[in-house]
Scaffold this active site. Sequence first.
Site, short mmCIF file in Angstrom:
data_model
loop_
_atom_site.label_atom_id
_atom_site.label_comp_id
_atom_site.label_asym_id
_atom_site.label_seq_id
_atom_site.Cartn_x
_atom_site.Cartn_y
_atom_site.Cartn_z
N CYS A 45 125.37 27.03 122.55
CA CYS A 45 124.62 25.98 123.38
C CYS A 45 125.60 24.72 123.21
O CYS A 45 126.10 24.27 122.62
CB CYS A 45 123.39 25.36 122.42
SG CYS A 45 122.83 24.02 123.25
N HIS A 86 124.26 34.41 131.21
CA HIS A 86 124.02 33.60 132.19
C HIS A 86 124.10 34.55 133.68
O HIS A 86 124.89 35.22 133.83
CB HIS A 86 124.93 32.40 132.41
CG HIS A 86 124.71 31.38 131.28
ND1 HIS A 86 123.97 30.19 131.40
CD2 HIS A 86 125.21 31.47 129.92
CE1 HIS A 86 124.09 29.56 130.32
NE2 HIS A 86 124.75 30.27 129.56
N CYS A 96 122.40 21.97 131.22
CA CYS A 96 122.94 23.15 130.26
C CYS A 96 124.27 23.27 130.34
O CYS A 96 125.10 23.79 131.39
CB CYS A 96 122.04 24.40 130.78
SG CYS A 96 122.67 25.85 129.98
N GLY A 105 125.50 26.84 130.85
CA GLY A 105 125.27 27.16 132.39
C GLY A 105 126.29 26.44 133.18
O GLY A 105 126.84 27.08 134.05
N1 LIG Z 1 118.62 28.52 126.34
C1 LIG Z 1 119.87 28.97 126.00
C2 LIG Z 1 120.49 28.27 124.90
C3 LIG Z 1 120.52 26.76 125.01
C4 LIG Z 1 121.86 26.46 126.04
C5 LIG Z 1 122.05 24.94 126.04
N2 LIG Z 1 121.10 24.14 126.75
C6 LIG Z 1 123.30 24.65 126.50
O1 LIG Z 1 123.75 23.31 126.63
O2 LIG Z 1 124.35 25.57 126.68
C7 LIG Z 1 119.89 30.46 125.58
O3 LIG Z 1 118.91 31.04 125.31
O4 LIG Z 1 121.01 31.11 125.60
#
Ligand SMILES: N[C@@H](CCC[C@H](N)C(=O)O)C(=O)O
Length: 276
Positions: free
Chosen positions: A75, A161, A219, A222
Amino acid sequence: MLVRFSKMHGLGNDFMVIDAVAQRVRLNTDTVKRLADRHTGVGFDQLLLVEPPTRPDMDFRYRIYNADGSEVEHCGNGARCFARFVRERRLSVKNEIRVETAKGSALLTLLPDRQVEVNMGEPVLQPVEIPFAAEQEAAIYRLEIEGQCYEVSAVSMGNPHCVLLVNDVAQAPVKQLGRLIERHARFPQRVNVGFMQVMSRSQIQLRVFERGAGETQACGTGACAAVVAGRLRGLLDEQVDVHLTGGKLQISWEGKGSPVLMTGPATTVYEGQVYL
Ligand SMILES: N[C@@H](CCC[C@H](N)C(=O)O)C(=O)O
């Protein structure tokens, strides 16, 4: 059991952060889901659990849970908040912190003005490791959804991703399409879905439908995955400003074989106590 926590955010991607170095904490999926509820719990996109390291070369280990209770590998925004948290709680006095994550490690550097730089490591592009069902690695894959074909990129930043190019991020069907791609059969561990609008070679706009949390205001992984995808497609330079709903991250990536660097803010909102 009464547990102390901090509520934090990185550009509006919000976290409950719990120190499991100085306190005994036991979590299960139902507890995380209950705490994540924005009406009856604390409310967050992810919960971060700070633990002692299991490796001698690391300062801490941290675990990450999505709002749906699933444990995940990485994360980006959480890593920056984690770094601030261990300084504010005086668990570390270092400016450079090495942390173990579920799939590896990250190096975090505290900078002035609440900014933190994270060395996110090298992106993973081999389909089998993402994991993504495809014959061989490519910059663009064709993904069929309800009879329509979409051109997507697939990248792992430790977590998976899928990145789509759109003409107008404000009008992109983030929730509807995000939900379908998150659970697409070609992504066996589900996937985070980024919708990227390229403004220039150094500026993009991005919205992300996160696996296990829905659309978030930002994210970090992301943003890294989108820049990697954009560079592999020949659309972006090495340094890119990523404009998310909650604000801007700076991402830099030299190219294959190099780590992705992410810089952005980390903010503490309040500290609290809750019964688990
Ligand atoms: N939802 C993601 C994990 C969290 C990612 C995050 N919010 C970030 O900032 O990178 C997953 O399930 O991989």
